[in-house]
Design a protein around this motif. Structure first.
Motif, mmCIF file in Angstrom:
data_model
loop_
_atom_site.group_PDB
_atom_site.id
_atom_site.type_symbol
_atom_site.label_atom_id
_atom_site.label_comp_id
_atom_site.label_asym_id
_atom_site.label_seq_id
_atom_site.Cartn_x
_atom_site.Cartn_y
_atom_site.Cartn_z
ATOM 1 N N GLY A 165 -2.806 24.259 27.136
ATOM 2 C CA GLY A 165 -1.679 23.450 26.723
ATOM 3 C C GLY A 165 -2.206 21.937 26.632
ATOM 4 N N GLN A 166 -3.386 21.753 27.276
ATOM 5 C CA GLN A 166 -3.800 20.291 27.116
ATOM 6 C C GLN A 166 -3.982 19.759 25.633
ATOM 7 O OE1 GLN A 166 -7.049 19.748 29.486
ATOM 8 N NE2 GLN A 166 -6.324 19.774 31.192
ATOM 9 N N LYS A 167 -4.480 20.693 24.624
ATOM 10 C CA LYS A 167 -4.702 20.691 23.203
ATOM 11 C C LYS A 167 -4.135 21.483 22.400
ATOM 12 C CE LYS A 167 -7.930 17.307 23.841
ATOM 13 N NZ LYS A 167 -7.588 15.871 23.248
ATOM 14 N N ILE A 168 -3.815 21.417 21.168
ATOM 15 C CA ILE A 168 -3.224 22.413 20.301
ATOM 16 C C ILE A 168 -4.416 22.947 19.487
ATOM 17 C CG2 ILE A 168 -1.574 22.666 18.685
ATOM 18 C CD1 ILE A 168 -0.275 22.250 21.268
ATOM 19 N N LEU A 169 -4.402 24.246 19.357
ATOM 20 C CA LEU A 169 -5.283 24.701 18.348
ATOM 21 C C LEU A 169 -5.175 24.862 16.814
ATOM 22 C CD1 LEU A 169 -8.209 26.026 18.738
ATOM 23 C CD2 LEU A 169 -6.958 28.367 18.932
ATOM 24 N N LEU A 170 -5.096 23.556 16.416
ATOM 25 C CA LEU A 170 -4.814 23.355 14.988
ATOM 26 C C LEU A 170 -5.576 21.894 14.649
ATOM 27 C CD1 LEU A 170 -1.055 23.955 14.481
ATOM 28 C CD2 LEU A 170 -3.046 25.327 13.344
ATOM 29 N N PRO A 171 -6.096 21.793 13.368
ATOM 30 C CA PRO A 171 -6.681 20.687 13.117
ATOM 31 C C PRO A 171 -5.561 19.710 12.504
ATOM 32 C CG PRO A 171 -6.643 22.198 11.181
ATOM 33 C CD PRO A 171 -6.024 22.865 12.374
ATOM 34 N N SER A 174 -7.551 22.302 6.343
ATOM 35 C CA SER A 174 -6.379 21.979 5.852
ATOM 36 C C SER A 174 -5.221 22.856 5.879
ATOM 37 C CB SER A 174 -6.271 20.967 4.805
ATOM 38 O OG SER A 174 -6.743 21.666 3.435
ATOM 39 N N ASP A 175 -5.688 24.156 5.214
ATOM 40 C CA ASP A 175 -4.475 25.180 5.314
ATOM 41 C C ASP A 175 -4.149 25.645 6.591
ATOM 42 O OD1 ASP A 175 -5.272 25.100 2.412
ATOM 43 O OD2 ASP A 175 -6.168 27.078 2.502
ATOM 44 N N LEU A 176 -4.719 25.394 7.400
ATOM 45 C CA LEU A 176 -3.875 25.576 8.957
ATOM 46 C C LEU A 176 -2.834 24.505 9.282
ATOM 47 C CD1 LEU A 176 -7.246 26.038 11.128
ATOM 48 C CD2 LEU A 176 -5.754 27.990 9.965
ATOM 49 N N VAL A 177 -2.872 23.494 8.473
ATOM 50 C CA VAL A 177 -1.693 22.643 9.260
ATOM 51 C C VAL A 177 -0.477 22.477 7.951
ATOM 52 C CG1 VAL A 177 -2.919 21.351 10.753
ATOM 53 C CG2 VAL A 177 -3.039 20.595 8.664
ATOM 54 N N PHE A 178 -1.058 22.630 6.576
ATOM 55 C CA PHE A 178 -0.157 22.648 5.584
ATOM 56 C C PHE A 178 0.640 23.840 5.351
ATOM 57 C CE2 PHE A 178 -3.070 19.097 3.791
ATOM 58 C CZ PHE A 178 -2.450 18.153 4.618
ATOM 59 N N PRO A 179 0.203 24.951 4.767
ATOM 60 C CA PRO A 179 1.033 26.013 4.538
ATOM 61 C C PRO A 179 1.226 27.004 5.716
ATOM 62 C CG PRO A 179 -1.059 26.406 3.380
ATOM 63 C CD PRO A 179 -1.175 24.874 3.810
ATOM 64 N N LEU A 180 0.003 27.045 6.397
ATOM 65 C CA LEU A 180 0.201 28.256 7.604
ATOM 66 C C LEU A 180 0.964 27.982 8.607
ATOM 67 C CD1 LEU A 180 -3.506 29.846 7.510
ATOM 68 C CD2 LEU A 180 -1.496 30.325 6.119
ATOM 69 N N GLU A 181 0.914 26.668 8.984
ATOM 70 C CA GLU A 181 1.924 26.227 10.363
ATOM 71 C C GLU A 181 3.235 26.177 9.881
ATOM 72 O OE1 GLU A 181 2.819 25.695 14.164
ATOM 73 O OE2 GLU A 181 1.520 26.806 13.298
ATOM 74 N N THR A 182 3.543 25.674 8.519
ATOM 75 C CA THR A 182 4.740 25.559 7.864
ATOM 76 C C THR A 182 5.254 26.823 7.803
ATOM 77 O OG1 THR A 182 4.182 23.692 6.704
ATOM 78 C CG2 THR A 182 6.007 24.714 6.090
ATOM 79 N N ALA A 183 4.736 27.988 7.460
ATOM 80 C CA ALA A 183 5.226 29.223 7.476
ATOM 81 C C ALA A 183 5.368 29.758 8.685
ATOM 82 C CB ALA A 183 4.132 30.291 6.718
ATOM 83 N N ARG A 184 4.905 29.488 9.798
ATOM 84 C CA ARG A 184 4.808 30.183 11.076
ATOM 85 C C ARG A 184 6.261 29.564 11.691
ATOM 86 N NH1 ARG A 184 4.780 29.402 16.629
ATOM 87 N NH2 ARG A 184 4.569 27.206 16.376
ATOM 88 N N ARG A 185 6.381 28.223 11.323
ATOM 89 C CA ARG A 185 7.758 27.431 12.065
ATOM 90 C C ARG A 185 8.756 27.949 11.445
ATOM 91 N NH1 ARG A 185 6.612 21.998 13.766
ATOM 92 N NH2 ARG A 185 8.458 21.265 12.570
ATOM 93 N N SER A 198 -13.530 24.783 15.749
ATOM 94 C CA SER A 198 -12.260 25.036 15.463
ATOM 95 C C SER A 198 -11.823 23.370 16.231
ATOM 96 C CB SER A 198 -11.542 26.070 16.231
ATOM 97 O OG SER A 198 -11.798 27.266 15.756
ATOM 98 N N ALA A 199 -10.951 22.721 15.544
ATOM 99 C CA ALA A 199 -10.353 21.528 15.904
ATOM 100 C C ALA A 199 -9.356 22.013 17.170
ATOM 101 C CB ALA A 199 -9.780 20.929 14.761
ATOM 102 N N GLN A 200 -9.337 21.261 18.172
ATOM 103 C CA GLN A 200 -8.238 21.234 19.274
ATOM 104 C C GLN A 200 -7.860 19.631 19.356
ATOM 105 O OE1 GLN A 200 -9.092 24.049 22.547
ATOM 106 N NE2 GLN A 200 -11.238 23.843 21.911
ATOM 107 N N ALA A 251 0.631 15.394 20.534
ATOM 108 C CA ALA A 251 1.261 14.126 20.088
ATOM 109 C C ALA A 251 1.118 14.129 18.606
ATOM 110 C CB ALA A 251 0.775 12.698 20.570
ATOM 111 N N LEU A 252 0.114 14.798 18.025
ATOM 112 C CA LEU A 252 -0.086 14.683 16.482
ATOM 113 C C LEU A 252 0.795 15.938 15.861
ATOM 114 C CD1 LEU A 252 -4.002 13.935 16.099
ATOM 115 C CD2 LEU A 252 -2.150 12.413 16.007
ATOM 116 N N TYR A 253 1.552 16.646 16.740
ATOM 117 C CA TYR A 253 1.960 17.897 15.994
ATOM 118 C C TYR A 253 3.274 17.522 15.289
ATOM 119 C CZ TYR A 253 3.855 22.652 15.686
ATOM 120 O OH TYR A 253 4.239 23.752 15.267
ATOM 121 N N TYR A 254 3.100 17.370 14.130
ATOM 122 C CA TYR A 254 4.211 16.777 13.044
ATOM 123 C C TYR A 254 5.260 16.032 13.633
ATOM 124 C CZ TYR A 254 2.365 21.149 11.171
ATOM 125 O OH TYR A 254 1.295 22.083 10.476
ATOM 126 N N PRO A 255 4.954 14.844 13.852
ATOM 127 C CA PRO A 255 5.918 13.864 14.738
ATOM 128 C C PRO A 255 7.160 13.477 13.537
ATOM 129 C CG PRO A 255 3.913 12.595 14.071
ATOM 130 C CD PRO A 255 3.433 14.060 13.951
#
Length: 815
Positions: free
Chosen positions: A37-43, A71-82, A535-537, A541-545
């Motif tokens: 939990g120190q990082k998030i496995l997303l770019p 970028s797909d990991l944070v634009f469409p894919l994580e949006t879909a998961r949420r 993989s970016a970790q 704090a950068l998780y969709y503020p």
């Protein structure tokens, strides 16, 4: 006897712990900070890129994204998961995604075991644990395949189990659906082998369940390629198990069991497959592929070195540059994804030929490896077959996962030969040894004499000023030079270690290989070196503020939004807004066609359809916005900009570096046009809609005859909605057409005061329903026939499997 039994159990437990511990250790090395939990496995650092999401400040401007290709990991894919998490936690199964394209079928692999696990919590920490679970499933599957099908000992199987989740395909595609279907590959091959050889009556049942897992785990084309690989393996197994007896006796029974196993798997996956195939037929990308368009054409022999030297052309990461042939685009789609370790490929794999009993299967692995590379290398014959109708819908460059699997399978056999002393000296040992020495020397040379254009700052600047390829994030060549020097040096080290390994094999002869533990460390270390840091970790704090402008818009008059050179779709869904643009790997063709008519000159969509579309428009001081009429029709009420507005513009929404204007001409999602006209064909309809004189409030176009007055009058208002059900209160002075500016789909049904009525495709791609004069309730319900049929087929499959399992259990009890 009891003591012997406990010793046996203890031995199995210890061996199981050794297998699992090695897989776990590899994942901890690669993704440890995210697991705790120190990082998030997303770019998430991509969200700080200009125009992406997070406002630019002095602090965020210092952040250089790790790799923009992700970028797909944070634009469409994580949006879909949420969205999926939100729906499931509200007691609804996600079927329709209203936040992009005016609504589309939700194509996220919602039936996947892995992705359902992602939905158990909103916390993104779960992403790392899903990756951990994926590695365990794949690694343990590789262990059992090596033990049961290849017949190798414990340690060769264990080493390959440790290596499988670390191979390049899984590392590069980490977080994408692409890798999930491939994760089941060793289990699928094992079940095929057991089914063909009739070693277990339950093997066909396992084949059915694994086929279901593969089909529901990710993109349909990758699932098809995994099943294609299992089909090729089944042909070899039949040839090997029943030579000269095809379609006779036991062979015919085995073929029947294979067909039944795969067929039941398709039945179980029908609720996922049928709606997806139905939606895919309407997709812009599928239409383009069907007429011969190739998103990733073959590269040729220039792609071959990447299989053993994956970083030979660099990467798209922030401290590097990607100098590969223009056709490749990025490392994920290249032959680098076939990398299984230079030591495994050129040191251990050739030793598989030291065992005569494995020659037959080795020839199959050679064929499978070549098959996996054939598209990328532009091999005649194979490429022609791949371009046939139906097959041309797949991304054949991704077949390299079969190459990687074949190499690792031969690695298991090679390790077995090392351990049992079957590596008698052979004249051909010098071939891979010299190749390793040559590659090592060449990499060492390249670490001293860097390739163009990174040999100097002057050449670097000149090259990127003229190229059309992906420009590196860093404009200073010195960090990039350091990256290439380090990677060429390390590759040279591994190559020379491989050469030293051949010397040890040569001088040890047929003795048991005493350096096996050291070799194991280097085999795993080779892959860990490749995978570490890919993989970016990122900082949680950068998780969709919260973005204040977006929050203000969400509380204002309802309406869709569109970003102008910022906020690529569908990122605004993170704050409860809907973008008219989108990206879901299908891209509904009619909506894409319609939105393309509203694109600014030079901003027409290509790949990813309209995710970054910039609309035509005019801004009149102090705050008047005019957009094309089709966007007025589609309820695009807000245009969002980033940066400082012009001095003569006073936007109603402005916080930090974001500001937004209101399109006062935007119609509500539900409206009643004054007149309705029928058009004869799609082209004429699209031409009428793209005209600047088109006024959606005055006229709507339909494709079938309607009996309505010349002038229609009425009002409509949405009173209640969830993604799959919309209720509209209607008051009509005359009969008319109630238009809902949501994407038309054949799965939607309409009910007027409880009575079903037709849903007309209106204005090329949205919905309309003819209603009589008077007051009433119009209700839209999403209930696709393909889903209902799929559920019936899946239920039928479950009944057959259950009966089969019970029958097997009864026979086992009787015997």
């Amino acid at each position: 006897m009891n003591n012997e039994k406990w010793k046996f159990i203890d031995g199995k437990l210890i061996k199981s712990l050794i297998v699992v511990a090695g897989i776990v250790l590899g994942q901890v090395v690669l993704y440890g900070p995210s697991l705790v939990g120190q990082k998030i496995l997303l770019p998430l650092d991509i969200l700080t890129y200009p125009g992406a999401y997070i406002p630019r400040t002095l602090e965020t401007a210092k952040i250089v994204p790790h790799d923009l290709i992700l970028s797909d990991l944070v634009f469409p894919l994580e949006t879909a998961r949420r969205f999926a998490v939100s729906e499931i936690h509200q007691g609804r199964f996600p079927l329709w995604a209203p936040y992009e394209y005016g609504g589309v079928p939700f194509v996220w692999p919602k039936y996947s075991l892995f992705l359902l696990l992602e939905c158990c919590t909103k916390s993104p920490v779960i992403l790392a644990w899903v990756q951990f679970f994926v590695a365990l499933v794949g690694g343990i599957g590789m262990f059992f395949f090596c033990r049961k099908s290849l017949g190798v000992g414990f340690w060769p199987a264990t080493v390959c189990a440790w290596c499988y989740p670390l191979t390049a395909f899984f590392v590069l595609w980490q977080g994408y659906f692409t890798a999930l279907a491939v994760d089941w590959l060793p289990w699928l091959f094992l079940s095929v082998d057991k089914t063909v050889r009739r070693e277990s009556s339950r093997a066909p049942i396992g084949l059915s369940l694994l086929t279901f897992m593969v089909l529901t785990s990710g993109q349909i084309d990758i699932s098809g390629q995994v099943l294609l690989g299992s089909g090729l393996y089944s042909i070899w197994c039949l040839w090997n198990a029943y030579p000269g007896e095809w379609f006779r006796g036991k062979s015919r029974s085995a073929i029947t069991m294979l067909i039944v196993g795969w067929g039941l798997g398709f039945l179980l996956a029908a609720p996922h497959m049928l709606p997806l195939l139905e939606y895919a037929k309407t997709g812009s990308r599928m239409i383009h592929r069907s007429v011969g368009a190739e998103e990733r054409p073959p590269v040729g022999l220039a792609a071959l070195p990447q299989m053993m030297l994956p970083d030979i052309y660099g990467t798209t990461e922030k401290d590097s540059a990607f100098l590969a042939p223009a056709q490749e685009g990025n490392l994920l789609e290249s032959t680098s994804a076939a990398y299984t370790g230079v030591l495994a490929t050129l040191l251990v794999t050739p030793l598989a030929w030291c065992s005569r009993r494995h020659w037959a299967v080795n020839w199959f692995w050679i064929f499978l490896a070549c098959f996996g590379l054939s598209w990328c290398l532009d091999v005649p014959g194979f490429v022609d077959v791949f371009r046939l109708p139906g097959l041309n819908m797949m991304s054949h460059n991704r077949l390299v996962f079969l190459t990687s699997f074949a190499v690792l399978s031969m690695t298991a056999i090679g390790l077995e030969n090392l351990l049992n002393g079957s590596t008698r000296r052979r004249w051909w040992f010098w071939v891979p040894a010299v190749l390793l020495a040559g590659l090592g020397a060449w990499c060492f040379y390249r670490s001293k004499v860097l390739p163009e254009p990174i040999s100097s700052q002057l050449n670097f600047d000149a090259y990127w000023a003229t190229t059309a390829g992906p420009v590196p994030a860093l404009r200073n060549v010195h960090p990039i030079q350091a990256w290439f020097i380090l990677h060429f040096t390390m590759t040279a080290v591994f190559c020379l270690l491989g050469f030293a390994g051949w010397l040890l094999v040569w001088f040890q002869g047929t003795k048991r290989f005493l350096w096996f533990p050291v070799l194991t460390i280097f085999l795993v270390g080779d892959l860990l070196w490749f995978g570490h840091g890919r993989s970016a970790q990122c900082d949680p704090a950068l998780y969709y503020p919260k973005i204040l402008v977006l929050s203000q818009i969400a509380k204002s008059i309802p309406g869709r939004v569109i970003g102008v050179n910022c906020l690529p779709a569908p990122i605004v869904a993170a704050q409860g807004l809907s973008d008219i643009r989108g990206y879901d790997s299908v891209d509904p063709a009619r909506m894409v066609d319609l939105l393309t008519t509203a694109a600014a000159p030079g901003a027409e969509p290509s790949y990813a359809a309209v995710q970054y579309l910039v609309p035509k428009g005019l801004i009149h001081p102090p705050a008047t916005l005019r957009l094309p009429p089709v966007l007025d029709m589609l309820d695009v009420r807000y245009a969002i900009f980033q940066g400082a507005p012009p001095l003569n513009i006073h936007p109603p929404f402005q916080v930090n570096s974001y500001w937004a204007l209101v399109n006062s001409n935007a119609l509500p999602r539900e409206f009643v046009p004054k007149s309705v006209e029928m058009v004869s064909n799609d082209r004429d309809e699209l031409e009428k809609l793209k005209s600047p004189q088109f006024n959606p409030a005055d006229v709507a176009y339909v494709e079938s005859p309607v009996d309505l007055p010349v002038a229609c009058h009425g009002v409509a208002q949405i009173t209640n909605e969830i993604p799959t059900r919309i209720r509209i209160s209607v008051r009509m002075e005359t009969p008319g057409l109630v238009v809902l500016a949501d994407n038309w789909d054949k799965g939607w049904r309409a009910y007027w005061n409880g009575k079903r009525v037709p849903v007309l495709r209106t204005d090329y791609t949205i919905r309309g329903v003819v209603v009589p004069a008077g007051s009433g309730t119009l209700e839209f319900v999403y209930k696709p026939v393909s889903l209902i049929l799929g559920l019936w087929l899946a239920g039928f499959g479950v009944i057959i499997l259950s009966a089969w399992l019970i029958s097997n259990q009864i026979r086992k009890t009787d015997s």
